[in-house]
Design a protein around this motif. Structure first.
Motif, PDB file in Angstrom:
ATOM      1  N   GLN A  66      11.340  25.643 -35.360  1.00  0.00           N
ATOM      2  CA  GLN A  66      12.318  25.274 -35.302  1.00  0.00           C
ATOM      3  C   GLN A  66      12.618  23.879 -35.526  1.00  0.00           C
ATOM      4  N   PHE A  67      11.628  23.174 -34.995  1.00  0.00           N
ATOM      5  CA  PHE A  67      11.736  21.752 -35.594  1.00  0.00           C
ATOM      6  C   PHE A  67      11.953  21.346 -37.094  1.00  0.00           C
ATOM      7  N   ASN A  68      11.043  22.135 -37.635  1.00  0.00           N
ATOM      8  CA  ASN A  68      11.326  22.032 -39.434  1.00  0.00           C
ATOM      9  C   ASN A  68      12.594  22.621 -39.831  1.00  0.00           C
ATOM     10  N   GLN A  69      12.965  23.510 -39.340  1.00  0.00           N
ATOM     11  CA  GLN A  69      14.207  24.104 -39.839  1.00  0.00           C
ATOM     12  C   GLN A  69      15.563  22.865 -39.157  1.00  0.00           C
ATOM     13  N   THR A  70      15.410  22.628 -38.214  1.00  0.00           N
ATOM     14  CA  THR A  70      16.448  21.651 -37.579  1.00  0.00           C
ATOM     15  C   THR A  70      16.484  20.374 -38.480  1.00  0.00           C
ATOM     16  N   ARG A  71      15.166  19.801 -38.914  1.00  0.00           N
ATOM     17  CA  ARG A  71      15.038  18.496 -39.648  1.00  0.00           C
ATOM     18  C   ARG A  71      15.639  18.710 -40.886  1.00  0.00           C
ATOM     19  N   LYS A  72      15.367  19.896 -41.710  1.00  0.00           N
ATOM     20  CA  LYS A  72      15.963  20.244 -42.845  1.00  0.00           C
ATOM     21  C   LYS A  72      17.305  20.206 -42.855  1.00  0.00           C
TER      22      LYS A  72
END
Length: 481
Positions: A419-425
């Motif tokens: 979720q962190f990676n998706q949010t960052r993207k």
């Protein structure tokens, strides 16, 4: 959350219109029927509903609307304008005395939340007006009422004048006013007694207090979950005391919201504040136009921006935006942002203020447990400084160590990192004005249809302007240093 059922039904009615290339009188009749049923189910007063639907029908039935280029959008605008008008058109500020102290008398039925709301109001006056308020404990009947007021006052560091439960409330108020004038308090907030229902003894006592102090504000505190009874209560208090305004409490609860739409129309008195949470900070000015926008599922960006401005450090926010844009946003930034977001209130309420999000299926039943934030914090704090600064190095062995350190399942750690990676993207795309990431989240279509897309575009333009202003401000600050 208040108005959810009403928002859902109204949006469905409007969506039917938007799908039609041309709106006929039969379509308009069907839409008016849906609106009438939606308002009645939301506990809006029957007479208010009847007048509202009649006005909307008359304005929407004009040839210039039905034969216009986009009749559906024009009808939505008419409904939005009339909802705003129904609830008061604009926010009404507190009355203020020409000379201190300004006297505010809190009235209402027992259990409506007068004492807690008095505390919220006092804190708001302290924070925004730099005022020195004082409470007068005039409720001598309810068990532990004075103790509760003292506990509330201790939380926000406001003095309380009380004489116990064996003194007449009118005498307590008289002596309390003398103390307030002697101490030069800016505001005096009188916490009066309530009953389970309106009775003559209660009204006589309140009338005597009113006659003694001639208050600048008589604010009726109403539990918005009481539905139609809220309107009857407001009318009863207004007839006896000529109230100056209303505060609605528990608007964050499972309430249909009809009271908010009926009270102004029935009594003619404005709703000045709404309580949408249990914290002392959870008291907001009532903006009819913003509430109408929420009801129609178009979000409430102004309130969201105001909440953000109160809780976010501007320079830190700019640094975070730059990191998101450059894709250097790390777990340290994530932790700081999470702390600031949680100060704004329940996350599901914040998300629903975004245009088109109120009835998005993915968010419809969103109910985030506050413990989830604690679990996420535990996972992040279990990382080494290197791992927090370099999110891309989180290999399987590091993840297993995190799970053990935080006491959480490995599945939960993997989900948080994903979720962190998706949010960052996604946030990198949003900060660059590209909403494709959000479109992909919702099946290639922005929530709220064209209106949601238009609102998001407005938000992108505003973000761009705000960024330019922040850059100029930061440059000025650096030059001064």
């Amino acid at each position: 959350m208040a108005f959810e059922g009403l928002t859902d039904r109204l949006q469905k009615a409007m969506e039917k219109l938007r799908r039609k290339p041309k709106v006929t009188e039969a379509d308009l009749r069907e839409t008016m029927r849906e609106i009438r049923l939606a308002l009645l189910e939301a506990d809006v007063n029957f007479k208010v509903v009847k007048d509202f639907v009649k006005t909307v029908r008359e304005k929407a039935a004009g040839a210039e609307v039905l034969k216009g280029l986009n009749p559906a959008q024009q009808i939505v605008k008419i409904v939005n304008d009339e909802l705003t008008k129904l609830m008061g058109e604009e926010a009404v500020p507190l009355n203020k005395a020409p000379h201190i102290p300004t006297v505010i008398m809190m009235v209402g039925l027992q259990g409506a939340g007068k004492t807690t709301t008095a505390g919220k109001l006092a804190l708001r006056l302290k924070n925004e007006n730099h005022a020195r308020p004082m409470f007068i404990a005039a409720d001598v009947y309810r068990p532990a009422a004075i103790t509760q007021l003292q506990q509330v006052a201790d939380q926000i560091d406001v003095p309380v004048f009380e004489k116990g439960t064996d003194v007449d409330p009118v005498e307590i108020v008289r002596e309390g006013m003398e103390v307030a004038q002697k101490n030069h308090n800016d505001y005096v907030i009188i916490d009066t007694a309530g009953r389970l229902q309106i009775d003559e003894q209660l009204m006589d006592e309140l009338a005597n207090i009113k006659e003694l102090v001639n208050p600048n504000e008589i604010l009726l505190v109403i539990d918005s979950m009481t539905g139609q009874n809220a309107v009857n209560t407001a009318q009863g208090f207004d007839d006896k005391l000529d109230i100056t305004g209303v505060i609605l409490t528990k608007l964050d609860g499972d309430t249909r919201g009809g009271a908010a739409m009926s009270i102004r129309a029935v009594t003619g008195k404005p709703i000045k504040f709404v309580g949408e949470g249990e914290k002392m900070e959870d008291l907001d000015v009532f903006h009819p136009d913003r509430m109408a926008s929420r009801i129609l599922g178009m979000g409430d960006m102004m309130t969201l921006i105001e909440k953000a401005q109160k809780n976010f450090d501007e320079e830190q926010a700019q640094e975070t935006m730059d990191k998101m844009r450059e894709n250097t946003f790390d777990y340290n930034d994530f932790l700081a942002q999470m702390d600031q977001v949680t100060k704004m209130g329940p996350l599901e309420n914040i998300i629903k203020m975004m245009p088109g999000m109120a009835n998005t299926p993915a968010l419809k039943n969103l109910n985030l447990d506050p413990k989830q934030f604690a679990h996420i914090r535990a996972i992040v704090l279990s990382m080494t400084p290197e791992e927090r600064e370099n999110p891309d190095i989180m290999n399987p062995s590091r993840r297993r160590r995190l799970a053990a350190g935080a006491g959480r399942p490995i599945v939960e750690v993997n989900r948080m990192i994903k979720q962190f990676n998706q949010t960052r993207k996604m946030m990198k795309q949003v900060t660059n004005g590209n909403f494709n990431g959000m479109q992909n989240m919702f099946g290639g279509q922005m929530p709220g249809g064209k209106m949601g897309q238009m609102a998001m575009n407005r938000m992108a333009r505003k973000m761009k302007k705000d960024k330019q202003k922040r850059i100029k401000k930061l440059r000025k600050l650096r030059k001064k240093k």
